[in-house]
Scaffold this active site. Structure first.
Site, PDB file in Angstrom:
ATOM      1  N   THR A   1      38.335  32.931  50.658  1.00  0.00           N
ATOM      2  CA  THR A   1      38.748  34.339  50.492  1.00  0.00           C
ATOM      3  C   THR A   1      38.060  35.253  51.498  1.00  0.00           C
TER       4      THR A   1
ATOM      5  N   PRO B   1      17.190  37.035  31.532  1.00  0.00           N
ATOM      6  CA  PRO B   1      16.634  36.110  32.527  1.00  0.00           C
ATOM      7  C   PRO B   1      16.219  36.810  33.812  1.00  0.00           C
TER       8      PRO B   1
ATOM      9  N   THR C   1      28.728  44.394  52.829  1.00  0.00           N
ATOM     10  CA  THR C   1      27.479  44.415  52.071  1.00  0.00           C
ATOM     11  C   THR C   1      26.254  44.506  52.977  1.00  0.00           C
ATOM     12  N   ASP C   2      25.154  44.992  52.403  1.00  0.00           N
ATOM     13  CA  ASP C   2      23.883  45.018  53.147  1.00  0.00           C
ATOM     14  C   ASP C   2      23.298  43.608  53.313  1.00  0.00           C
ATOM     15  N   GLU C   3      23.812  42.641  52.515  1.00  0.00           N
ATOM     16  CA  GLU C   3      23.214  41.292  52.549  1.00  0.00           C
ATOM     17  C   GLU C   3      23.418  40.596  53.887  1.00  0.00           C
TER      18      GLU C   3
ATOM     19  N   LYS D   1      30.509  36.964  54.219  1.00  0.00           N
ATOM     20  CA  LYS D   1      30.774  38.385  54.458  1.00  0.00           C
ATOM     21  C   LYS D   1      30.453  38.740  55.913  1.00  0.00           C
TER      22      LYS D   1
ATOM     23  N   SER E   1      32.241  37.540  45.185  1.00  0.00           N
ATOM     24  CA  SER E   1      31.130  38.483  45.385  1.00  0.00           C
ATOM     25  C   SER E   1      29.786  38.060  44.786  1.00  0.00           C
TER      26      SER E   1
ATOM     27  N   ILE F   1      45.119  37.578  49.212  1.00  0.00           N
ATOM     28  CA  ILE F   1      45.078  38.131  50.585  1.00  0.00           C
ATOM     29  C   ILE F   1      45.265  37.024  51.623  1.00  0.00           C
TER      30      ILE F   1
ATOM     31  N   ALA G   1      38.765  42.835  48.363  1.00  0.00           N
ATOM     32  CA  ALA G   1      38.898  41.486  47.791  1.00  0.00           C
ATOM     33  C   ALA G   1      37.845  40.555  48.364  1.00  0.00           C
TER      34      ALA G   1
ATOM     35  N   ILE H   1      34.216  47.204  41.918  1.00  0.00           N
ATOM     36  CA  ILE H   1      34.219  48.400  42.781  1.00  0.00           C
ATOM     37  C   ILE H   1      35.654  48.841  43.057  1.00  0.00           C
TER      38      ILE H   1
ATOM     39  N   TYR I   1      27.344  33.359  50.346  1.00  0.00           N
ATOM     40  CA  TYR I   1      28.066  34.631  50.162  1.00  0.00           C
ATOM     41  C   TYR I   1      27.859  35.547  51.366  1.00  0.00           C
ATOM     42  N   SER I   2      26.586  35.794  51.715  1.00  0.00           N
ATOM     43  CA  SER I   2      26.362  36.782  52.778  1.00  0.00           C
ATOM     44  C   SER I   2      26.845  36.261  54.127  1.00  0.00           C
TER      45      SER I   2
ATOM     46  N   GLY J   1      16.740  30.268  48.026  1.00  0.00           N
ATOM     47  CA  GLY J   1      16.936  31.137  49.199  1.00  0.00           C
ATOM     48  C   GLY J   1      16.979  32.619  48.859  1.00  0.00           C
TER      49      GLY J   1
HETATM   50  P1  NAD Z   1      34.281  41.663  42.174  1.00  0.00           P
HETATM   51  O1  NAD Z   1      33.933  40.226  42.233  1.00  0.00           O
HETATM   52  O2  NAD Z   1      33.979  42.440  40.955  1.00  0.00           O
HETATM   53  O3  NAD Z   1      35.850  41.848  42.451  1.00  0.00           O
HETATM   54  C1  NAD Z   1      36.534  41.141  43.452  1.00  0.00           C
HETATM   55  C2  NAD Z   1      38.025  41.328  43.216  1.00  0.00           C
HETATM   56  O4  NAD Z   1      38.724  40.644  44.270  1.00  0.00           O
HETATM   57  C3  NAD Z   1      38.518  40.724  41.909  1.00  0.00           C
HETATM   58  O5  NAD Z   1      39.414  41.600  41.265  1.00  0.00           O
HETATM   59  C4  NAD Z   1      39.227  39.456  42.337  1.00  0.00           C
HETATM   60  O6  NAD Z   1      40.292  39.063  41.456  1.00  0.00           O
HETATM   61  C5  NAD Z   1      39.753  39.863  43.695  1.00  0.00           C
HETATM   62  N1  NAD Z   1      39.988  38.712  44.592  1.00  0.00           N
HETATM   63  C6  NAD Z   1      39.165  37.659  44.818  1.00  0.00           C
HETATM   64  N2  NAD Z   1      39.734  36.809  45.700  1.00  0.00           N
HETATM   65  C7  NAD Z   1      40.923  37.360  46.050  1.00  0.00           C
HETATM   66  C8  NAD Z   1      41.958  36.970  46.940  1.00  0.00           C
HETATM   67  N3  NAD Z   1      41.880  35.831  47.648  1.00  0.00           N
HETATM   68  N4  NAD Z   1      43.033  37.772  47.079  1.00  0.00           N
HETATM   69  C9  NAD Z   1      43.146  38.928  46.341  1.00  0.00           C
HETATM   70  N5  NAD Z   1      42.203  39.326  45.491  1.00  0.00           N
HETATM   71  C10 NAD Z   1      41.097  38.569  45.338  1.00  0.00           C
HETATM   72  O7  NAD Z   1      33.608  42.309  43.453  1.00  0.00           O
HETATM   73  P2  NAD Z   1      32.961  43.765  43.634  1.00  0.00           P
HETATM   74  O8  NAD Z   1      31.575  43.728  43.160  1.00  0.00           O
HETATM   75  O9  NAD Z   1      33.899  44.764  43.101  1.00  0.00           O
HETATM   76  O10 NAD Z   1      32.922  43.849  45.225  1.00  0.00           O
HETATM   77  C11 NAD Z   1      34.030  44.368  45.957  1.00  0.00           C
HETATM   78  C12 NAD Z   1      33.720  44.288  47.439  1.00  0.00           C
HETATM   79  O11 NAD Z   1      32.548  45.052  47.723  1.00  0.00           O
HETATM   80  C13 NAD Z   1      33.413  42.874  47.926  1.00  0.00           C
HETATM   81  O12 NAD Z   1      33.987  42.730  49.208  1.00  0.00           O
HETATM   82  C14 NAD Z   1      31.901  42.819  48.014  1.00  0.00           C
HETATM   83  O13 NAD Z   1      31.486  41.913  48.996  1.00  0.00           O
HETATM   84  C15 NAD Z   1      31.584  44.241  48.380  1.00  0.00           C
HETATM   85  N6  NAD Z   1      30.269  44.741  47.934  1.00  0.00           N
HETATM   86  C16 NAD Z   1      29.875  44.610  46.637  1.00  0.00           C
HETATM   87  C17 NAD Z   1      28.658  45.164  46.225  1.00  0.00           C
HETATM   88  C18 NAD Z   1      28.181  45.063  44.790  1.00  0.00           C
HETATM   89  O14 NAD Z   1      27.045  45.422  44.511  1.00  0.00           O
HETATM   90  N7  NAD Z   1      28.996  44.601  43.852  1.00  0.00           N
HETATM   91  C19 NAD Z   1      27.858  45.832  47.150  1.00  0.00           C
HETATM   92  C20 NAD Z   1      28.285  45.936  48.466  1.00  0.00           C
HETATM   93  C21 NAD Z   1      29.503  45.414  48.851  1.00  0.00           C
HETATM   94  O1  DAU Z   2      23.338  43.975  48.051  1.00  0.00           O
HETATM   95  C1  DAU Z   2      24.708  44.037  47.773  1.00  0.00           C
HETATM   96  C2  DAU Z   2      25.090  42.831  46.944  1.00  0.00           C
HETATM   97  O2  DAU Z   2      24.595  43.061  45.632  1.00  0.00           O
HETATM   98  C3  DAU Z   2      26.596  42.594  46.907  1.00  0.00           C
HETATM   99  O3  DAU Z   2      27.046  42.299  48.208  1.00  0.00           O
HETATM  100  C4  DAU Z   2      26.918  41.427  45.960  1.00  0.00           C
HETATM  101  O4  DAU Z   2      28.323  41.273  45.873  1.00  0.00           O
HETATM  102  C5  DAU Z   2      26.352  41.759  44.603  1.00  0.00           C
HETATM  103  O5  DAU Z   2      26.576  40.672  43.722  1.00  0.00           O
HETATM  104  C6  DAU Z   2      24.867  42.060  44.695  1.00  0.00           C
HETATM  105  O6  DAU Z   2      24.135  40.857  45.030  1.00  0.00           O
HETATM  106  P1  DAU Z   2      22.741  40.493  44.316  1.00  0.00           P
HETATM  107  O7  DAU Z   2      22.517  39.037  44.429  1.00  0.00           O
HETATM  108  O8  DAU Z   2      21.652  41.400  44.783  1.00  0.00           O
HETATM  109  O9  DAU Z   2      23.109  40.936  42.796  1.00  0.00           O
HETATM  110  P2  DAU Z   2      22.761  40.250  41.390  1.00  0.00           P
HETATM  111  O10 DAU Z   2      23.150  41.236  40.336  1.00  0.00           O
HETATM  112  O11 DAU Z   2      23.313  38.868  41.290  1.00  0.00           O
HETATM  113  O12 DAU Z   2      21.189  40.139  41.417  1.00  0.00           O
HETATM  114  C7  DAU Z   2      20.380  41.288  41.579  1.00  0.00           C
HETATM  115  C8  DAU Z   2      18.948  40.823  41.612  1.00  0.00           C
HETATM  116  O13 DAU Z   2      18.601  40.364  40.302  1.00  0.00           O
HETATM  117  C9  DAU Z   2      18.711  39.649  42.540  1.00  0.00           C
HETATM  118  O14 DAU Z   2      17.415  39.779  43.115  1.00  0.00           O
HETATM  119  C10 DAU Z   2      18.761  38.433  41.624  1.00  0.00           C
HETATM  120  C11 DAU Z   2      18.207  38.977  40.327  1.00  0.00           C
HETATM  121  N1  DAU Z   2      18.749  38.362  39.103  1.00  0.00           N
HETATM  122  C12 DAU Z   2      20.096  38.240  38.954  1.00  0.00           C
HETATM  123  C13 DAU Z   2      20.640  37.669  37.828  1.00  0.00           C
HETATM  124  C14 DAU Z   2      22.145  37.518  37.682  1.00  0.00           C
HETATM  125  C15 DAU Z   2      17.881  37.938  38.083  1.00  0.00           C
HETATM  126  O15 DAU Z   2      16.644  38.067  38.210  1.00  0.00           O
HETATM  127  N2  DAU Z   2      18.410  37.378  36.962  1.00  0.00           N
HETATM  128  C16 DAU Z   2      19.764  37.197  36.786  1.00  0.00           C
HETATM  129  O16 DAU Z   2      20.185  36.638  35.744  1.00  0.00           O
END
Ligand code: NAD
Ligand code: DAU
Length: 353
Positions: A99, A214, A133-135, A163, A84, A59, A81, A12, A159-160, A293
């Site tokens: 982190t 999967p 996050t919504d989690e 956060k 995630s 950070i 950061a 993101i 994770y959640s 979980g």
């Molecule tokens: P990501 O895992 O793709 O990227 C995380 C980035 O943070 C990476 O570039 C990593 O190198 C960097 N990072 C990790 N630890 C660090 C540290 N200690 N210092 C500096 N940099 C560090 O994550 P994302 O999916 O891009 O998510 C970004 C943010 O948005 C997160 O805070 C996540 O909780 C939140 N978020 C993600 C989603 C989603 O669906 N991916 C949804 C809602 C909120």
């Molecule tokens: O809701 C926001 C969150 O969404 C963010 O805060 C997280 O950073 C982000 O990783 C994401 O979390 P989820 O656990 O929902 O995302 P993920 O892509 O891991 O999984 C999405 C759904 O799919 C979840 O119900 C688990 C399922 N899944 C995931 C993987 C990787 C599978 O069924 N098979 C898989 O191999």
């Protein structure tokens, strides 16, 4: 003027940096530790562009962050950061505490020290935007109303929980010290540059590679999907116009069971890049052991950000998923770079058995 983002080499954060540079002339300082999820390839179009300053660091490193703030004097910090990935948090929660909790604490403390030295005008204009996050709200039943900003925090995974802890710190730094904070709690993102440990990119890439797709448990878990560019525009909107101290839920009004998402990906790939030989990509779907979980349903009530700030998503799930799949088909270099790295180790650890 300058803004500082953390985690801007991730999924993101990387999209945010690219969109920011495309849409504004304002310089962006990007501090990233480059964990397995950080990928500078995402930002390669910005090489040589002095509007983007990359700073490799953590950070959690207070001195490093303080010196960056002194040098660049940002008007805002946007904290992406984090560790995630929920599955990784189950296997190894320590990095998530380090982190997401301690790192956010350090960033807040560095921001507070910097902010306190600003003059009155700069102080009131400064913002610390925390991306969450919504989690943190836990899991919904099938007929529950979507999460509003007033829902109780009930995080269920390491994770959640990490956060949720960071959100509480951000809130407290506002109430106790007056730091001008904003928090966004967003639903599941998808789109370009998504690391293929997460459901959507994993399924696209495994399908194309002829590997199993999967599905955890019965595949009926529900997520509320938002195209990443819409999340980035929501963050820009909250940064520009959000009320200090407020929380904004961000979502796409796109609730889908996982199995339906995977079916859509397979059907779209069947149309765009038919499988060699016979059959549909759906034939590769494999049901595997559920995530411990596993939250059953997330859904975001995004009425506040629409009502107060006029933000709405642009993409539907159908338009966003087609763009995403086409992006992966057209960006095989980025994919090859990612799949040759640590991702491979993670895949074998997670799916071998
Ligand atoms: P990501 O895992 O793709 O990227 C995380 C980035 O943070 C990476 O570039 C990593 O190198 C960097 N990072 C990790 N630890 C660090 C540290 N200690 N210092 C500096 N940099 C560090 O994550 P994302 O999916 O891009 O998510 C970004 C943010 O948005 C997160 O805070 C996540 O909780 C939140 N978020 C993600 C989603 C989603 O669906 N991916 C949804 C809602 C909120
Ligand atoms: O809701 C926001 C969150 O969404 C963010 O805060 C997280 O950073 C982000 O990783 C994401 O979390 P989820 O656990 O929902 O995302 P993920 O892509 O891991 O999984 C999405 C759904 O799919 C979840 O119900 C688990 C399922 N899944 C995931 C993987 C990787 C599978 O069924 N098979 C898989 O191999």
């Amino acid at each position: 003027m300058t803004v500082l983002v953390s985690g801007g080499a991730g999924f993101i954060g990387g999209n945010f940096v690219l969109d920011w540079i495309a849409q504004s002339g304002e310089r962006i300082v990007n501090v990233d530790k480059l964990t397995y999820a950080g990928n500078l390839d995402t930002l390669k179009s910005l090489r040589g562009d002095d509007r983007h300053v990359f700073a490799h660091g953590d950070i959690g490193d207070r001195e490093f962050i303080e010196s960056l703030l002194r040098t660049h004097q940002p008007r805002a910090i946007i904290n992406f950061a984090a560790e995630s990935h929920v599955d990784r948090s189950i296997h190894g929660p320590a990095a998530f505490i380090e982190t997401n909790v301690v790192g956010t604490f350090n960033l807040l403390e560095a921001a507070r020290a910097f902010w306190q030295e600003l003059n009155d005008d700069e102080k009131s204009a400064f913002r610390f935007l925390h991306v969450s996050t919504d989690e943190v709200y836990g899991s919904l039943g099938a007929t529950d109303a979507p999460f509003s900003e007033n829902n109780r925090y009930e995080p269920n995974s390491p994770y959640s929980a990490s956060k949720a802890a960071s959100d509480h710190l951000v809130r407290a730094w506002h109430h106790t010290y007056g730091l001008p904070v904003l928090t966004t709690n967003c639903s599941n993102n998808y789109g370009p540059y998504h690391f293929p440990e997460k459901l959507i990119p994993l399924v696209i890439l495994n399908a194309l590679a002829g590997k199993p797709l999967p599905i955890y448990g019965d595949g009926q878990q529900i997520r509320d999907w938002l195209y990443v560019k819409d999340h980035c525009s929501a963050i820009r909107t909250v940064l520009a116009n959000g009320r200090v101290g407020e929380v904004y839920n961000v979502g796409g009004w796109n609730e889908k069971p996982n199995l339906a998402v995977v079916h859509t990906i397979c059907d779209t790939l069947d149309a765009l890049k038919p499988r060699q030989g016979a059959g549909s990509y759906r034939d590769q779907i494999t049901f595997v052991k559920d995530r411990p979980g596993h939250d059953r349903r997330y859904a975001i009530d995004a009425r506040k950000i629409e009502r107060d700030l006029g933000w709405k998503p642009v993409e539907t799930f159908e338009s966003g998923i087609e763009k995403t799949i086409s992006w992966y088909l057209n960006n095989q270099d980025w994919v090859a770079n990612v799949t040759s790295g640590a991702y491979r180790d993670w895949l074998s650890q997670q799916y071998e058995n």
